[in-house]
Enzyme design. Sequence first.
Site, PDB file in Angstrom:
ATOM      1  N   LYS A 289       0.847  -1.187   0.000  1.00  0.00           N
ATOM      2  CA  LYS A 289       0.000   0.000   0.000  1.00  0.00           C
ATOM      3  C   LYS A 289       0.887   1.243   0.000  1.00  0.00           C
ATOM      4  CE  LYS A 289      -4.139   1.833   2.257  1.00  0.00           C
ATOM      5  NZ  LYS A 289      -5.092   1.680   3.369  1.00  0.00           N
ATOM      6  N   GLU A 378     -18.462  -6.223  11.017  1.00  0.00           N
ATOM      7  CA  GLU A 378     -19.357  -5.397  11.822  1.00  0.00           C
ATOM      8  C   GLU A 378     -20.366  -6.225  12.607  1.00  0.00           C
ATOM      9  OE1 GLU A 378     -18.197  -3.097   8.062  1.00  0.00           O
ATOM     10  OE2 GLU A 378     -18.908  -5.115   8.541  1.00  0.00           O
ATOM     11  N   ARG A 406     -24.869  -2.417   8.947  1.00  0.00           N
ATOM     12  CA  ARG A 406     -24.626  -3.806   8.562  1.00  0.00           C
ATOM     13  C   ARG A 406     -24.899  -4.768   9.706  1.00  0.00           C
ATOM     14  NH1 ARG A 406     -19.342  -4.619   4.893  1.00  0.00           N
ATOM     15  NH2 ARG A 406     -20.341  -4.016   2.949  1.00  0.00           N
TER      16      ARG A 406
END
Length: 640
Positions: A289, A378, A406
């Site tokens: 990244k 979640e 969610r």
Amino acid sequence: MEFEKITPGPLLADIHSPDDLKKLDPEQLVEVCDELRDFIIDTVSIHGGHFGASLGVVEMTVALHYVYNTPKDLLLWDVGHQAYGHKILTGRRDIFHTNRKYGGLSGFPKRSESEYDTFGVGHSSTSISAALGMAVARDLDQSDKKVTAVIGDGAMTAGLAFEAMNNAGAMNSDVLIILNDNCMSIDPNVGALKEYLTEITTSKTFNKLRDEIYDMLGHFKSAGEKMRKVASRLEKAVTTAITPGGLFQALGFKYYGPVDGHNVDTMRRYLEDLRDIPGPKLLHAVTVKGKGFAPAEREQTKWHAQSSPFDKITGKSLDPDTKPKPPKYQHVFGEAIVELADKDEDIVGITPAMPSGSSLWPLMNKYPERAFDVGIAEQHSITFAAGLAAEGKKAFAAIYSTFLQRAYDQVIHDVAIQKLPVIFCIDRAGLVGADGPTHHGLYDISYLRNVPNMIVSSPLNEQELRDMMYTASKYEEAAWAIRYPRGRATGMNYRSEFRPMEIGKGECLREGNNIAILSFGPFGNYVTEAADDLAEIGIKVGHFNMRFAKPLDTELIDKVCHTYEHIITIEDGTRLGGFGSAVAEYLADKPHHIPVTIMGVPDRIVEHGTQEELHREVGLDPEGIRTKVREVLKNYSLEA
């Protein structure tokens, strides 16, 4: 608004679509990647935006659009943080400087923006499910289009991704999943899957044997059918015997990799081979990244996104505003939970992969055994918090409003029905700004207010946030939701000690004539500003900081009804079913009640922009409040 445009490199300047990219020789793709990476760095260094994720998939992006016939072949990006290169190569280079700006390009793939954006995203872990649906639709249409989904190893920790893989493997659909493995989502990834992937990428024995088999057999594309079958059997035997890839094999996927995701030629060759192999396939690509920008490679969490200008060489901020800024609400939360945990050893913190965004790091650093990052999961985070609460722990679940959606079933079944005192610290409530509609936290008041055994509150400022957290930590009768917005708090000098707050009670901040404004949450600060301005022209409105949408301060509302002739409610959420609706519902049962005007976000999708721009667009800024007060005075023939 004027935006500075960036000049692309010579090869990139001639690429207006993937068709132009395909005109180049494979040897030129390295230069295209360099120019694309420079263009992203140059643009974000001036205009801001998500950063590290897109730099990490530059070679992958170029190879995908070079090999596949997009947009006929369908390409899906999970979450979409990494789709900047994709946007630039698909006809949006010249307007890319408007990315995440009001009225400009979305920061995420968006179906209405381009035919190349095959699926709108913003939340993680949806790509495999959507890709499978598209693949099945293709089969029903007897089409020959290819379907590819790019998903990060962080997004792979969500149950939705594994549900989709389990289904895809069983259906034997022709779909390619590219696992972009960089050990990061926004914060470093956690959990058993991370360890599993690390074992694959660092297993010298497996990688050496895999490479020898691949070299011996040559490219699949040039091999005959018999050799392809031999290759498949050998590959399956190797992955089964030596473990790496076995998990994906068990789910019904052919596993390939790990490969260097920053070698565009390697990526191109693998994609050309895999394009002609039927069935569900997973290509495991290892990337970094922030690749190509040293500061982002060193501090990957910090450089996930940047909002202010920076030096594209050193990474040093070029923000001219050096004045001290008020703390963010999330940081007030992060400081307060540590102070509370110092005094109460039963306090624990939970977050689904957002320790930085939700500011749980201070607790994780001081009390690592009492703070938990559960990954992008979640639903699990809420039931995990419920389990902690069931055993006497005071569980603070730090979660974004849009992510809590969610886990709604878990909120009801695992927390509310069992009357477990989980404390939901709901960050990014309301209109969040540049991330746009996938991240706006507009619905939590509505979807939590109708759940039994649930307190729904929102602070006016930092002091109230701290006191709400303290009071919630002492409350054991039901769950408690505390919602607060993205961004800076008021900057007030708040006291250091915590004080209990009376549940379900508001306060009068200002007396007025005829019109009373009932505010819920930090929007009360806008009301104060608007009321000050109105007072200068002789219009005096009452202002009541209600603090709680559930339970309502009905005693205070009754007093308002006896003193004023009209109520205006205001909240940073949808006007359907929220705080204003709660007030109107209460008054509907009264034989005589005064009119109520509800100010909230209208029933439509609000796009991206700064928070101030969006507040102005929907009429919830101080000017919108002043305008609404004047309209009420006129329409109801009230005196100022």
